[in-house]
Design a protein around this motif. Sequence first.
Motif, mmCIF file in Angstrom:
data_model
loop_
_atom_site.group_PDB
_atom_site.id
_atom_site.type_symbol
_atom_site.label_atom_id
_atom_site.label_comp_id
_atom_site.label_asym_id
_atom_site.label_seq_id
_atom_site.Cartn_x
_atom_site.Cartn_y
_atom_site.Cartn_z
ATOM 1 N N LYS A 13 0.838 -1.212 0.000
ATOM 2 C CA LYS A 13 0.000 0.000 0.000
ATOM 3 C C LYS A 13 0.873 1.263 0.000
ATOM 4 N N GLY A 14 1.811 1.305 0.924
ATOM 5 C CA GLY A 14 2.675 2.494 1.033
ATOM 6 C C GLY A 14 3.517 2.681 -0.219
ATOM 7 N N THR A 15 4.027 1.567 -0.759
ATOM 8 C CA THR A 15 4.870 1.621 -1.966
ATOM 9 C C THR A 15 4.092 2.221 -3.135
ATOM 10 N N PHE A 83 -6.432 7.069 1.023
ATOM 11 C CA PHE A 83 -6.336 6.431 2.332
ATOM 12 C C PHE A 83 -5.478 5.177 2.215
ATOM 13 N N ASP A 84 -4.463 5.092 3.059
ATOM 14 C CA ASP A 84 -3.553 3.938 3.110
ATOM 15 C C ASP A 84 -3.624 3.382 4.534
ATOM 16 N N GLY A 85 -4.262 2.215 4.683
ATOM 17 C CA GLY A 85 -4.371 1.623 6.023
ATOM 18 C C GLY A 85 -5.591 2.096 6.797
ATOM 19 N N GLY A 122 12.399 -7.897 5.083
ATOM 20 C CA GLY A 122 13.395 -7.126 4.334
ATOM 21 C C GLY A 122 13.066 -5.643 4.196
ATOM 22 N N ARG A 123 11.985 -5.225 4.811
ATOM 23 C CA ARG A 123 11.583 -3.811 4.657
ATOM 24 C C ARG A 123 12.459 -2.883 5.493
ATOM 25 N N ARG A 124 12.792 -1.746 4.914
ATOM 26 C CA ARG A 124 13.440 -0.666 5.656
ATOM 27 C C ARG A 124 12.684 0.617 5.321
ATOM 28 N N GLN A 155 14.348 -0.325 10.638
ATOM 29 C CA GLN A 155 13.363 -1.399 10.551
ATOM 30 C C GLN A 155 12.214 -1.043 11.500
ATOM 31 N N ARG A 156 10.993 -1.274 11.082
ATOM 32 C CA ARG A 156 9.855 -0.964 11.960
ATOM 33 C C ARG A 156 9.776 -1.930 13.132
ATOM 34 N N ASP A 157 9.347 -1.422 14.291
ATOM 35 C CA ASP A 157 9.269 -2.252 15.493
ATOM 36 C C ASP A 157 8.279 -3.400 15.328
HETATM 37 ZN ZN ZN Z 1 2.372 1.079 4.915
#
Ligand code: ZN
Length: 216
Positions: A13-15, A83-85, A122-124, A155-157
Amino acid sequence: MRIILLGAPGAGKGTQAQFITTELNIPQISTGDMLRAAVKAGTPLGRKVEDVMNSGGLVTDEIIIALVKERITQPDCANGFLFDGFPRTIPQAQAMVDAGIDIDRVIEIRVADEEIVARLSGRRVHPDSGRVYHLEHQPPKTPGKDDVTGEALVQRDDDKEETVRKRLSVYHEQTQPLVQFYKSLEEKNTGVKLVSIDGQADVQKIRNRLAEVLNA
Ligand code: ZN
Ligand code: AP5
């Protein structure tokens, strides 16, 4: 245009929001990014939501609905928004209907759960802008650094495998029913159009498909 991007955690979504908002010149409203900014700034809202976010659960509808209603009164939302999320529960979606906030497109991005676990490990991210990278699929130009600011990526928590699995089960239970919710609204000719797309292709292919959907 008013658009909802619906999809599991890590569906992209964010991408994809980054492309759509640039092309249509509308703001991205990511409730996740807004909440993470509040946590980082240590505001009362941030202190209230931090634990539930780290556990992979959902923040209460009351908090989220108030946050979004306030955000969409800002001048940059005059021509629409993405809207994302959000919405993520039936009460959140119903709150928009009750407030007379009509949506033009709901785009569901579908990705299998196992692919999601791999993507999120693998997300940053660049915390201040919300820009998203992946170590293999979408690497930054310089390892560990944001392409625009050169600042450090983190990296997200909530991207630990155990938390990702919890977020996925919350998605299936509470958010996926929104597909049926919007299908019913579409059948009542309310103007909303629901489209499901395959999110397991490369980023550019999905971007092209989204452009088609938005021009249709
Ligand atoms: Zn997102
Ligand atoms: P939020 O920030 O909304 O997280 P999420 O929905 O879990 O989604 P993500 O941001 O993890 O995934 P994404 O779909 O944006 O994927 P991305 O593009 O980054 O919410 C976080 C938390 O806040 C929630 O758990 C909840 O506690 C709270 N919250 C937020 N909104 C709420 C609400 N409305 N109600 C209640 N609580 C709320 O991509 C993921 C990775 O994959 C990246 O590394 C990317 O580079 C890579 N990638 C993307 N596309 C591809 C592709 N096509 N191929 C290969 N890799 C790809």
